[in-house]
Design a protein around this motif. Structure first.
Motif, PDB file in Angstrom:
ATOM      1  N   LEU A   3       0.821  -1.222   0.000  1.00 49.27           N
ATOM      2  CA  LEU A   3       0.000   0.000   0.000  1.00 49.27           C
ATOM      3  C   LEU A   3       0.852   1.267   0.000  1.00 49.27           C
ATOM      4  CD1 LEU A   3      -2.761  -0.985   2.615  1.00 49.27           C
ATOM      5  CD2 LEU A   3      -2.831  -1.206   0.129  1.00 49.27           C
ATOM      6  N   HIS A   4       2.143   1.110  -0.201  1.00 49.58           N
ATOM      7  CA  HIS A   4       3.031   2.277  -0.170  1.00 49.58           C
ATOM      8  C   HIS A   4       3.769   2.341  -1.512  1.00 49.58           C
ATOM      9  CE1 HIS A   4       5.587   4.925   2.740  1.00 49.58           C
ATOM     10  NE2 HIS A   4       5.543   5.456   1.533  1.00 49.58           N
ATOM     11  N   THR A   5       3.128   3.001  -2.482  1.00 48.93           N
ATOM     12  CA  THR A   5       3.590   2.986  -3.866  1.00 48.93           C
ATOM     13  C   THR A   5       3.654   4.407  -4.416  1.00 48.93           C
ATOM     14  OG1 THR A   5       2.315   0.924  -4.061  1.00 48.93           O
ATOM     15  CG2 THR A   5       3.165   1.880  -6.109  1.00 48.93           C
ATOM     16  N   HIS A   6       4.807   4.772  -4.985  1.00 48.81           N
ATOM     17  CA  HIS A   6       4.998   6.112  -5.558  1.00 48.81           C
ATOM     18  C   HIS A   6       5.136   6.050  -7.076  1.00 48.81           C
ATOM     19  CE1 HIS A   6       5.328   8.019  -1.655  1.00 48.81           C
ATOM     20  NE2 HIS A   6       6.133   7.037  -1.261  1.00 48.81           N
ATOM     21  N   THR A   7       4.347   6.866  -7.756  1.00 51.13           N
ATOM     22  CA  THR A   7       4.321   6.861  -9.228  1.00 51.13           C
ATOM     23  C   THR A   7       4.967   8.135  -9.790  1.00 51.13           C
ATOM     24  OG1 THR A   7       2.242   8.065  -9.389  1.00 51.13           O
ATOM     25  CG2 THR A   7       2.087   5.657  -9.146  1.00 51.13           C
ATOM     26  N   GLY A  65       0.628   8.358  -3.309  1.00 51.09           N
ATOM     27  CA  GLY A  65       1.387   9.496  -3.821  1.00 51.09           C
ATOM     28  C   GLY A  65       1.683  10.493  -2.712  1.00 51.09           C
ATOM     29  N   HIS A  66       2.860  11.114  -2.779  1.00 53.99           N
ATOM     30  CA  HIS A  66       3.192  12.146  -1.786  1.00 53.99           C
ATOM     31  C   HIS A  66       2.209  13.305  -1.925  1.00 53.99           C
ATOM     32  CE1 HIS A  66       6.866  10.761   0.046  1.00 53.99           C
ATOM     33  NE2 HIS A  66       7.412  10.484  -1.126  1.00 53.99           N
ATOM     34  N   SER A  67       1.608  13.681  -0.804  1.00 58.82           N
ATOM     35  CA  SER A  67       0.594  14.733  -0.823  1.00 58.82           C
ATOM     36  C   SER A  67       1.194  16.081  -1.240  1.00 58.82           C
ATOM     37  CB  SER A  67       0.001  14.885   0.578  1.00 58.82           C
ATOM     38  OG  SER A  67       1.018  15.242   1.495  1.00 58.82           O
ATOM     39  N   LEU A 113      -3.116   8.241  -0.216  1.00 60.62           N
ATOM     40  CA  LEU A 113      -2.117   9.321  -0.273  1.00 60.62           C
ATOM     41  C   LEU A 113      -1.154   9.123   0.885  1.00 60.62           C
ATOM     42  CD1 LEU A 113      -3.896  12.812  -0.674  1.00 60.62           C
ATOM     43  CD2 LEU A 113      -2.463  11.641  -2.365  1.00 60.62           C
ATOM     44  N   GLU A 114       0.112   9.467   0.659  1.00 61.13           N
ATOM     45  CA  GLU A 114       1.041   9.574   1.781  1.00 61.13           C
ATOM     46  C   GLU A 114       0.961  11.024   2.232  1.00 61.13           C
ATOM     47  OE1 GLU A 114       5.174   8.438   1.214  1.00 61.13           O
ATOM     48  OE2 GLU A 114       5.575   8.630   3.362  1.00 61.13           O
ATOM     49  N   THR A 115       0.184  11.247   3.278  1.00 58.92           N
ATOM     50  CA  THR A 115      -0.098  12.621   3.716  1.00 58.92           C
ATOM     51  C   THR A 115       0.991  13.090   4.673  1.00 58.92           C
ATOM     52  OG1 THR A 115      -1.595  11.579   5.315  1.00 58.92           O
ATOM     53  CG2 THR A 115      -2.598  12.584   3.393  1.00 58.92           C
ATOM     54  N   SER A 137       6.548  -1.728   0.850  1.00 60.48           N
ATOM     55  CA  SER A 137       7.884  -1.561   0.262  1.00 60.48           C
ATOM     56  C   SER A 137       8.246  -0.094  -0.010  1.00 60.48           C
ATOM     57  CB  SER A 137       8.000  -2.371  -1.032  1.00 60.48           C
ATOM     58  OG  SER A 137       6.996  -1.994  -1.948  1.00 60.48           O
ATOM     59  N   ASP A 138       7.305   0.837   0.201  1.00 57.95           N
ATOM     60  CA  ASP A 138       7.596   2.262  -0.063  1.00 57.95           C
ATOM     61  C   ASP A 138       8.316   2.371  -1.408  1.00 57.95           C
ATOM     62  OD1 ASP A 138       7.961   4.972   0.171  1.00 57.95           O
ATOM     63  OD2 ASP A 138       8.973   4.899   2.113  1.00 57.95           O
ATOM     64  N   VAL A 139       7.699   1.788  -2.415  1.00 59.28           N
ATOM     65  CA  VAL A 139       8.386   1.544  -3.688  1.00 59.28           C
ATOM     66  C   VAL A 139       8.389   2.780  -4.597  1.00 59.28           C
ATOM     67  CG1 VAL A 139       6.303   0.545  -4.788  1.00 59.28           C
ATOM     68  CG2 VAL A 139       8.577  -0.166  -5.552  1.00 59.28           C
ATOM     69  N   HIS A 140       9.541   3.065  -5.171  1.00 61.67           N
ATOM     70  CA  HIS A 140       9.682   4.161  -6.134  1.00 61.67           C
ATOM     71  C   HIS A 140      10.023   3.648  -7.527  1.00 61.67           C
ATOM     72  CE1 HIS A 140       9.787   6.340  -2.340  1.00 61.67           C
ATOM     73  NE2 HIS A 140       9.673   7.478  -2.981  1.00 61.67           N
ATOM     74  N   SER A 141      10.385   2.356  -7.648  1.00 61.38           N
ATOM     75  CA  SER A 141      10.684   1.726  -8.940  1.00 61.38           C
ATOM     76  C   SER A 141      10.104   0.326  -8.932  1.00 61.38           C
ATOM     77  CB  SER A 141      12.192   1.624  -9.168  1.00 61.38           C
ATOM     78  OG  SER A 141      12.756   2.921  -9.225  1.00 61.38           O
TER      79      SER A 141
HETATM   80 ZN   LIG Z   1       6.732   6.911   0.731  1.00 59.11          ZN
END
Ligand SMILES: [Zn+2]
Ligand SMILES: [Zn+2]
Length: 279
Positions: free
Chosen positions: A7-11, A39-41, A82-84, A238-242
């Motif tokens: 649930l921790h995914t960055h696009t 997504g980062h708020s 959202l990652e607020t 995983s706080d994934v960025h890739s």
């Molecule tokens: Zn994050």
């Protein structure tokens, strides 16, 4: 045991390197039950300009995810979150306002109330050093981080608390502090007692590991033990960025979770946070 969700995914809408659809396809390949986007708020002003979404971008992000949720509904459950960040100014009503499925509340910056300056916790060792200096030492710096974290939890009531001990990111060789010192342990203990009375879930987060900063997930082992003792729920992210890191260190983390003694872990399934048995 395989943990089949993240649930921790960055696009590309914030500081991630892949599109939402690429993550969804990879999650389906991995046999995931669900995937959530965090997504980062947006943060007013310039504080989050390098990594946060714009206000407009946030609406586009939600719109695209709604389409993808529909497109892939036979294959995987897609959740919109959202990652607020604390300094987004978002309060608990943001979930309803933006029709989000969940929020993941995080503190990435702390404010020096004397000078009005903000210091990023996780940008670089250099900025961490500036922050420590500005707060008059590492204890004050870390104390301010946990105070801000508790304020965030009270104001946002997030479903999940992001990378709870982010202050250790650049401390893998104990260059700034020693996590076994009494003052640090009691700071964590007090923070967890307050978290216990909230409804938030603490994530085990492998993001800094996948980027080579730490050799253990957030939170550290002794914190995991306290979380278990206090019976606070956990999940794994995983706080994934890739996209290649979508399940980074998940199998090993599940082993750690099991060894620590956790019998259950939360997973978002059929729109609810459900307990599954740790095997
Ligand atoms: Zn994050
Ligand atoms: Zn974060």
């Amino acid at each position: 045991m395989k943990f089949l969700s993240n649930l921790h995914t960055h696009t590309l809408y914030c500081d991630g390197n892949n599109s939402a659809e690429e993550y969804i396809k990879r999650a389906i390949e991995l046999g995931f039950i669900s995937i959530g986007f965090s997504g980062h708020s947006y943060i007013p002003g310039t504080l989050g300009e390098d990594w946060g979404m714009s206000e407009e971008g946030t609406l586009e992000y939600i719109k695209e995810l709604k389409g993808l949720r529909e497109k892939y509904k036979g294959d995987i459950e897609v959740y919109i979150g959202l990652e607020t960040d604390y300094y987004s100014g978002y309060k608990k009503d943001i979930k309803e306002k933006l029709s989000l499925d969940y929020t993941l509340g995080s503190v990435h910056l702390i404010k020096n109330d004397t000078t009005g300056e903000y210091y990023s916790i996780d940008s670089s060792p250099e900025i961490t050093e500036e922050g420590i200096k500005a707060f008059g030492g590492v204890r004050n710096y870390i104390k301010k981080y946990y105070e801000t974290l508790l304020e965030m939890i009270e104001e946002q009531e997030p479903d999940i608390i992001g990378h709870i001990d982010l202050v250790k990111k650049f401390n893998s060789d104990n260059r700034y502090f020693d996590e076994t010192e009494e003052w640090y342990i009691s700071l964590i203990d007090e923070a967890l007692d307050k978290i216990k009375s909230s409804n938030s879930i603490i994530e085990v987060n492998t993001g800094a590991m996948s980027r080579g900063w730490t050799n253990f997930p957030y939170p550290s082992k002794f914190i995991l033990k306290l979380i278990l003792e206090k019976n606070i729920p956990i999940t794994l992210n995983s706080d994934v960025h890739s996209v290649e890191n979508l399940d980074y260190y998940f199998d090993e983390s599940m082993e750690v979770i099991k060894e620590t003694g956790f019998k259950k872990i939360k997973i978002l399934k059929k729109s609810e946070f459900q307990d599954i048995e740790v095997k």
